[in-house]
Design an enzyme around this catalytic site. Sequence first.
Site, PDB file in Angstrom:
ATOM      1  NE  ARG A 291      -4.152  -2.036   1.705  1.00 37.83           N
ATOM      2  CZ  ARG A 291      -5.069  -2.525   2.526  1.00 37.83           C
ATOM      3  NH1 ARG A 291      -5.000  -2.269   3.824  1.00 37.83           N
ATOM      4  NH2 ARG A 291      -6.055  -3.280   2.064  1.00 37.83           N
ATOM      5  CE1 TYR A 427      -1.892  -0.758  -7.854  1.00 37.35           C
ATOM      6  CE2 TYR A 427      -1.979  -2.296  -9.683  1.00 37.35           C
ATOM      7  CZ  TYR A 427      -1.369  -1.242  -9.036  1.00 37.35           C
ATOM      8  OH  TYR A 427      -0.243  -0.676  -9.582  1.00 37.35           O
ATOM      9  CD  GLU A 428      -1.674  -4.654  -3.706  1.00 38.30           C
ATOM     10  OE1 GLU A 428      -1.980  -5.169  -2.603  1.00 38.30           O
ATOM     11  OE2 GLU A 428      -1.277  -5.324  -4.670  1.00 38.30           O
ATOM     12  N   GLY A 429      -6.436  -2.790  -2.176  1.00 39.29           N
ATOM     13  CA  GLY A 429      -7.454  -2.179  -1.337  1.00 39.29           C
ATOM     14  C   GLY A 429      -7.909  -0.879  -1.951  1.00 39.29           C
TER      15      GLY A 429
END
Length: 587
Positions: A291, A427-429
């Site tokens: 993140r 992406y990645e949350g």
Amino acid sequence: MSYRAPVEDMLFMLRHVAGLDGVLAQGGHDMAPEDVSAILDPAGKFASGVIGPLNRIGDRQGARLQDGVVTTAPGWREAYRAFVDGGWNGLGARPEHGGQGLPNLIAAACTEMWNGANLSFSLCPLLTIGGIEALAQHGSDALKERYLAKLVSGEWTATMNLTEPQAGSDLSLLRTRAEPDGEGRYRITGAKIYITYGEHDLADNIVHLVLARLKDAPSGTRGISLFLVPKVLPDGTHNDLRCSGLEHKLGIHGSPTCSMAFGDNGGAIGWLIGEENRGLACMFTMMNSARLNVGLQGVGVAEAAYQQALDYARERRQGRAPGAAEPTSAIVAHADVQRMLLTMKASTAAARAICYLTAQALDAAEGPEGKAANDRASLLTPVAKAFSTDIANEATSLGVQVHGGTGFIEETGAAQLMRDARILGIYEGTNGIQAIDLVSRKLPLNGGATVQAQIATMRRVAEGLLKDGSDAFGTAPARLREGIGSLDRSTSFLLKALASNRPETALAGATPYLRLFGLVQGAACLAQAGLAANAALKGGDTDPAHAGRIALARFFAENLLTAAGGLEQTVIGGAGFLDDAASALAS
């Protein structure tokens, strides 16, 4: 236009905002702050000279799947080999694993450069970094001995296998299965989608970190375990896994985004990482690293868009600027173009500073500050990821706008940056999930003491502006104080909403709150840089860049931070839409 790493601006931010000197002193690193340029300068040259020229090639030709084999774009294998041979893959990894042990702060600056030059290429080492951290923290000694050194060197790469067709962000719906085989291993069966570099030709082996469920595991996220599933097994045979397809995407064409099938012929062999049914905690080690790095991706792409737009604006002549003698002026002379370019530059610098602060907190967590610094990193991580990637989307869109009609034409490259940037907030949350995380999990840390301590550091910067008293800052001192007030009141409101069991009210304001936090923190960082620049000028330093840093801090405060009051109103009084949303969305 070729990306140029802004090394001098990066170094200034590292030293005067992110506290590089303290990080080096704390860690006992055998280098002075001035020596860091000996790392960043060649890193910048590698970014602009080696992987930068491949960016358009990757976009146009992409990765290709044929007979189960994924081939990357021309030149990528050679560039990856040069990346590995140059030692760039293991900058932040621990020396005992073959890494260079450099601070997160220095590694963050390099990550920004790689992604500014070529986002698609840089996704491969980015995922490997996360895999290294997850394995180093949670893997058994045997797995570390077998895999860590080759991952650190870059000889092998790593992936993160979370998402499934029916389970996007909701991992409680995960179906991939794992069964013990009686020999200390597990057989993995299932399908994953959106796996970045799940198959490629850059390395001989790919180490997949896969979330799966054991039989009779608890339901929901409590029943998920993490497994290391290599493409090539220790005996040299190919594991029971394959790339079943490549996604056709809006952007990042050079990065192979794979669908993965595990266990067509009885189950892919894997080894447990950490404890059974505790896999999500292990995977979050990888995701938290990713993140911050995705935030740095946003900074890099936004910087590339700004550079390209500035170069074009200096060359393109259109209309006559007020007071100009010639019949046409370079469009950079027009006020609205200047506004767009300054918005791109100032927002990118603010995002850079927030990401660097996050990396510094991770470094400080290994020293005397310990838990307090780790909590600060936890607070800043969702802001670094979401604010920076939002800025990337806005800056690349402004980049197209500065180009005018030519920006809408693919040949200029401005459109590619806009297409590539779009995934960063997903992406990645997703950025909405980052906002939820910030408000529901990070604000309540230590009863709100962590966020209040961070706001207090912003207030100290505002006090420094007032004491400086320079006319060059214009109304920035007042605007910063107003912004901090909005952030403080919004924070108190959300903490009270959570404490009084009104989570829906807090969640309704989560995204505007994250934006407010990013704007105020970014303004404080730019003001801090401006104060350092002004002190240098007063001390006789004639570097013209210092005046630009002061001007940038003023522009951000007077033109962008002014949104803080409106965001405060949205956070505190905007949740009423929840009562009417169903009827408003009914047709």
